[in-house]
Design a protein around this motif. Sequence first.
Motif, PDB file in Angstrom:
ATOM      1  N   ASP A 284     -53.311  69.452 108.366  1.00 58.06           N
ATOM      2  CA  ASP A 284     -51.864  69.447 108.169  1.00 58.06           C
ATOM      3  C   ASP A 284     -51.212  70.424 109.146  1.00 58.06           C
ATOM      4  O   ASP A 284     -50.952  71.582 108.821  1.00 58.06           O
ATOM      5  CB  ASP A 284     -51.557  69.849 106.716  1.00 58.06           C
ATOM      6  CG  ASP A 284     -50.068  69.806 106.423  1.00 58.06           C
ATOM      7  OD1 ASP A 284     -49.317  69.241 107.248  1.00 58.06           O
ATOM      8  OD2 ASP A 284     -49.666  70.350 105.379  1.00 58.06           O
TER       9      ASP A 284
ATOM     10  N   HIS B 144     -56.786  88.432 128.212  1.00 57.37           N
ATOM     11  CA  HIS B 144     -57.493  87.491 127.329  1.00 57.37           C
ATOM     12  C   HIS B 144     -56.470  86.502 126.777  1.00 57.37           C
ATOM     13  O   HIS B 144     -55.370  86.876 126.393  1.00 57.37           O
ATOM     14  CB  HIS B 144     -58.169  88.262 126.190  1.00 57.37           C
ATOM     15  CG  HIS B 144     -58.669  87.357 125.107  1.00 57.37           C
ATOM     16  ND1 HIS B 144     -59.471  86.267 125.371  1.00 57.37           N
ATOM     17  CD2 HIS B 144     -58.467  87.362 123.761  1.00 57.37           C
ATOM     18  CE1 HIS B 144     -59.743  85.642 124.232  1.00 57.37           C
ATOM     19  NE2 HIS B 144     -59.141  86.283 123.242  1.00 57.37           N
TER      20      HIS B 144
ATOM     21  N   ASN C 195     -53.208  84.025 122.552  1.00 56.36           N
ATOM     22  CA  ASN C 195     -51.947  83.564 121.989  1.00 56.36           C
ATOM     23  C   ASN C 195     -50.847  83.977 122.965  1.00 56.36           C
ATOM     24  O   ASN C 195     -50.787  85.139 123.381  1.00 56.36           O
ATOM     25  CB  ASN C 195     -51.762  84.252 120.630  1.00 56.36           C
ATOM     26  CG  ASN C 195     -50.506  83.814 119.938  1.00 56.36           C
ATOM     27  OD1 ASN C 195     -49.435  83.771 120.520  1.00 56.36           O
ATOM     28  ND2 ASN C 195     -50.634  83.498 118.661  1.00 56.36           N
TER      29      ASN C 195
HETATM   30  N1  ACO Z   1     -50.075  74.345 111.262  1.00 57.18           N
HETATM   31  C1  ACO Z   1     -49.013  74.427 110.452  1.00 57.18           C
HETATM   32  N2  ACO Z   1     -48.797  75.455 109.636  1.00 57.18           N
HETATM   33  C2  ACO Z   1     -49.690  76.451 109.653  1.00 57.18           C
HETATM   34  C3  ACO Z   1     -50.827  76.438 110.474  1.00 57.18           C
HETATM   35  C4  ACO Z   1     -50.998  75.309 111.311  1.00 57.18           C
HETATM   36  N3  ACO Z   1     -52.042  75.209 112.138  1.00 57.18           N
HETATM   37  N4  ACO Z   1     -51.531  77.568 110.285  1.00 57.18           N
HETATM   38  C5  ACO Z   1     -50.864  78.274 109.361  1.00 57.18           C
HETATM   39  N5  ACO Z   1     -49.776  77.597 108.980  1.00 57.18           N
HETATM   40  C6  ACO Z   1     -48.765  77.990 108.000  1.00 57.18           C
HETATM   41  C7  ACO Z   1     -49.298  79.031 107.059  1.00 57.18           C
HETATM   42  O1  ACO Z   1     -50.011  78.444 106.000  1.00 57.18           O
HETATM   43  C8  ACO Z   1     -48.013  79.666 106.589  1.00 57.18           C
HETATM   44  O2  ACO Z   1     -47.441  78.855 105.592  1.00 57.18           O
HETATM   45  P1  ACO Z   1     -46.764  79.514 104.302  1.00 57.18           P
HETATM   46  O3  ACO Z   1     -45.639  80.335 104.863  1.00 57.18           O
HETATM   47  O4  ACO Z   1     -46.342  78.328 103.526  1.00 57.18           O
HETATM   48  O5  ACO Z   1     -47.835  80.330 103.681  1.00 57.18           O
HETATM   49  C9  ACO Z   1     -47.109  79.601 107.811  1.00 57.18           C
HETATM   50  O6  ACO Z   1     -47.677  78.612 108.664  1.00 57.18           O
HETATM   51  C10 ACO Z   1     -47.036  80.900 108.576  1.00 57.18           C
HETATM   52  O7  ACO Z   1     -48.352  81.377 108.766  1.00 57.18           O
HETATM   53  P2  ACO Z   1     -48.637  82.745 109.426  1.00 57.18           P
HETATM   54  O8  ACO Z   1     -50.104  83.018 109.401  1.00 57.18           O
HETATM   55  O9  ACO Z   1     -47.712  83.747 108.863  1.00 57.18           O
HETATM   56  O10 ACO Z   1     -48.178  82.401 110.909  1.00 57.18           O
HETATM   57  P3  ACO Z   1     -48.078  83.373 112.116  1.00 57.18           P
HETATM   58  O11 ACO Z   1     -46.729  83.312 112.681  1.00 57.18           O
HETATM   59  O12 ACO Z   1     -48.661  84.713 111.811  1.00 57.18           O
HETATM   60  O13 ACO Z   1     -49.033  82.660 113.164  1.00 57.18           O
HETATM   61  C11 ACO Z   1     -51.251  82.873 114.064  1.00 57.18           C
HETATM   62  C12 ACO Z   1     -50.401  82.480 112.870  1.00 57.18           C
HETATM   63  C13 ACO Z   1     -50.919  81.934 115.218  1.00 57.18           C
HETATM   64  C14 ACO Z   1     -52.716  82.756 113.731  1.00 57.18           C
HETATM   65  C15 ACO Z   1     -50.886  84.304 114.461  1.00 57.18           C
HETATM   66  O14 ACO Z   1     -50.968  85.163 113.342  1.00 57.18           O
HETATM   67  C16 ACO Z   1     -51.771  84.824 115.525  1.00 57.18           C
HETATM   68  O15 ACO Z   1     -51.737  84.373 116.646  1.00 57.18           O
HETATM   69  N6  ACO Z   1     -52.559  85.847 115.240  1.00 57.18           N
HETATM   70  C17 ACO Z   1     -53.442  86.419 116.208  1.00 57.18           C
HETATM   71  C18 ACO Z   1     -54.738  85.851 115.978  1.00 57.18           C
HETATM   72  C19 ACO Z   1     -55.446  85.485 117.215  1.00 57.18           C
HETATM   73  O16 ACO Z   1     -54.913  85.224 118.259  1.00 57.18           O
HETATM   74  N7  ACO Z   1     -56.741  85.474 117.056  1.00 57.18           N
HETATM   75  C20 ACO Z   1     -57.594  85.097 118.089  1.00 57.18           C
HETATM   76  C21 ACO Z   1     -58.796  85.933 118.087  1.00 57.18           C
HETATM   77  S1  ACO Z   1     -58.418  87.597 118.216  1.00 57.18           S
HETATM   78  C22 ACO Z   1     -57.935  87.773 119.720  1.00 57.18           C
HETATM   79  O17 ACO Z   1     -58.464  87.152 120.549  1.00 57.18           O
HETATM   80  C23 ACO Z   1     -56.836  88.664 119.950  1.00 57.18           C
END
Ligand code: ACO
Length: 325
Positions: free
Chosen positions: A30, A252, A255
């Motif tokens: 989803d 890296h 995001n």
């Molecule tokens: N599609 C649609 N909706 C989604 C998805 C998706 N793929 N994934 C999460 N959501 C929903 C969540 O369930 C949440 O819904 P809710 O509000 O009803 O609970 C909503 O979107 C917001 O989710 P958040 O986790 O708050 O979204 P955020 O803006 O924080 O983005 C993300 C998420 C992209 C993972 C972000 O936190 C991020 O980039 N974090 C860094 C993590 C990363 O880059 N890790 C890689 C490894 S570490 C590194 O290399 C640095």
Amino acid sequence: MTVFRSVVRGVGSYLPARTLTNAELADMVDTSDEWIVQRTGIRERHIAAKGEKTSDLAIAAAKAALANAGMTAADVDLIVVATSTPDLTFPATATSVQAELGITRGAAFDLQAVCSGFVFAMATADQYLRSGDFKCALVIGAETFSRILDWNDRTTCVLFGDGAGAVVLERTEQPGTREDRGILVSRLRSDGRHRSKLFVDGGPGSTGTVGHLRMEGKEVFRHAVGMITDVIEEAYAATGYSSEDIDWFVPHQANLRIIDGSAKKLKIAPNKVVVTVDKHGNTSAASIPLALSAAVGDGRIKKGDLVLLEAMGGGFTWGSALLRW
Ligand code: ACO
């Protein structure tokens, strides 16, 4: 007084043929193209074919890097493969690369620092080259993260991809100034208190299974920019360089928001930032050498350019490297 430095002689990469688009992911979980692009900048990623192993990707990247360097496997006496997705628990994936290249001298080992793996591997190889223990290193970042993703978890499966990149580093004598070619400084950090924020829930010593990637995305995001900029400022302090001197920032690729946030905080102009996350997703240890390969391949990074690398990942681990191409 002259010094020895590790100079990049060549760079190469390999991406599996299959690309997986956001639209295809939206048929699996989803999610939507709009959500993924807006939150991460990712549009597509490459996925390894059935039976295509991390070592296969690493070997292809290594061969491309050697060709780019105009060198052969006979020149290499050290292989370091940064990976969190090795072919097997042991032996090291690096030994498969070594055997396939027909190298029987020197040493080959894996290094595991998740997304920071390439920076850690490059810094490690640099120490051995500068000490004189080895003369020429293949430093490879190679990953098949598709194998450790939970494809039912939309919060993680949309973020990662597979691929490999490699550089050939050679020990060379330089004048000993900050205008030298080669790696000028690297800074590595870890803080294991954060290890439960990004981990794989399996392993040979715990569950006896491979496990799946688990992540508190918001927590990772919250720490990322601060940690990245800290180690870069340390690299600046060690060399007297600043963001104004940087020709290319090759971060890296996790995001786009983290990349943009880091560049903005460091005051690095957007046109100096190499971005591949849109096409590759997060390929963990492979992302920096893949980005280097892209920017060298299209003529952006040239001999003499000052290049800044940084990474942050599970552990947490993070690090920076400043080098003159
Ligand atoms: N599609 C649609 N909706 C989604 C998805 C998706 N793929 N994934 C999460 N959501 C929903 C969540 O369930 C949440 O819904 P809710 O509000 O009803 O609970 C909503 O979107 C917001 O989710 P958040 O986790 O708050 O979204 P955020 O803006 O924080 O983005 C993300 C998420 C992209 C993972 C972000 O936190 C991020 O980039 N974090 C860094 C993590 C990363 O880059 N890790 C890689 C490894 S570490 C590194 O290399 C640095």
